[in-house]
Design an enzyme around this catalytic site. Structure first.
Site, PDB file in Angstrom:
ATOM      1  N   ILE A  81      30.543  48.984  48.712  1.00 28.33           N
ATOM      2  CA  ILE A  81      29.182  48.729  49.173  1.00 28.33           C
ATOM      3  C   ILE A  81      28.952  47.222  49.179  1.00 28.33           C
ATOM      4  CG2 ILE A  81      26.725  49.082  48.649  1.00 28.33           C
ATOM      5  CD1 ILE A  81      27.571  51.679  47.207  1.00 28.33           C
ATOM      6  N   THR A  88      32.145  43.284  49.811  1.00 34.41           N
ATOM      7  CA  THR A  88      31.811  44.512  49.086  1.00 34.41           C
ATOM      8  C   THR A  88      32.161  44.434  47.604  1.00 34.41           C
ATOM      9  OG1 THR A  88      33.959  45.524  49.577  1.00 34.41           O
ATOM     10  CG2 THR A  88      32.196  45.875  51.180  1.00 34.41           C
ATOM     11  N   ASP A  89      31.546  45.340  46.866  1.00 37.03           N
ATOM     12  CA  ASP A  89      31.874  45.477  45.448  1.00 37.03           C
ATOM     13  C   ASP A  89      32.994  46.504  45.302  1.00 37.03           C
ATOM     14  OD1 ASP A  89      30.676  47.984  45.751  1.00 37.03           O
ATOM     15  OD2 ASP A  89      28.856  47.436  44.683  1.00 37.03           O
ATOM     16  N   ALA A  90      33.285  46.895  44.089  1.00 35.93           N
ATOM     17  CA  ALA A  90      34.389  47.830  43.838  1.00 35.93           C
ATOM     18  C   ALA A  90      34.159  49.197  44.480  1.00 35.93           C
ATOM     19  CB  ALA A  90      34.597  47.989  42.331  1.00 35.93           C
TER      20      ALA A  90
END
Length: 149
Positions: free
Chosen positions: A30, A25-27
């Site tokens: 997601i 995931t990103d920050a």
């Protein structure tokens, strides 16, 4: 390459289940768009393995490698940390040295991402297309949507 996304029906196909981890995931929690490629690669590799094939054996025994030549991705909905995802891999078509596959990502039986890709079989020594070995015909038959058993 066909532009319409494939529908990967409910006929018998191999399915790979994957849980989204923090590293995917990103920050914002997601799944980062490029991570879908890694998940799809694992799903293809495991489907082939479950059907008696091995990409490593393809190289060791025949001196052949598989490469992705073309790919189309349609993102429908995001995936999030800790989601459980199923990836169905279906054969669309096969030629002597290439094939088209459809990979459908679902979460809770809802389609979230679709990938259509072309794999090409190459001789490792000179990267020239080479026909798939005969034993791969049963693998493609099992991934085919027309399979009835």
């Amino acid at each position: 390459m066909p532009t319409k996304m494939h529908s990967c029906s409910d006929s018998p196909v191999k399915t790979y289940q994957f849980r989204i981890c923090y590293e995917d995931t990103d920050a914002g929690g997601i799944v980062y768009h490029a991570k879908y490629l890694g998940i799809a690669e694992r799903a293809r590799t495991e489907s082939i393995r479950q059907l008696g094939g091995s990409v490593a054996e393809l190289y060791r025994t025949h001196g052949l490698i598989l490469v992705v030549r073309k790919m189309e991705i349609q993102y429908r909905q995001p995936l999030f940390l800790d989601d459980v995802v199923n990836v169905k891999t279906c054969l669309i078509s096969v030629l002597k040295a290439s094939c088209w596959l459809s990979q459908i990502f679902t979460k809770a039986n809802e389609r979230v991402t679709e990938i259509k890709l072309q794999l090409v079989c190459l001789k490792k020594r000179n990267y020239v297309p080479s026909p798939f070995p005969d034993n791969w015909k049963k693998i493609f038959a099992a991934l085919s949507e027309t399979q009835t058993s």
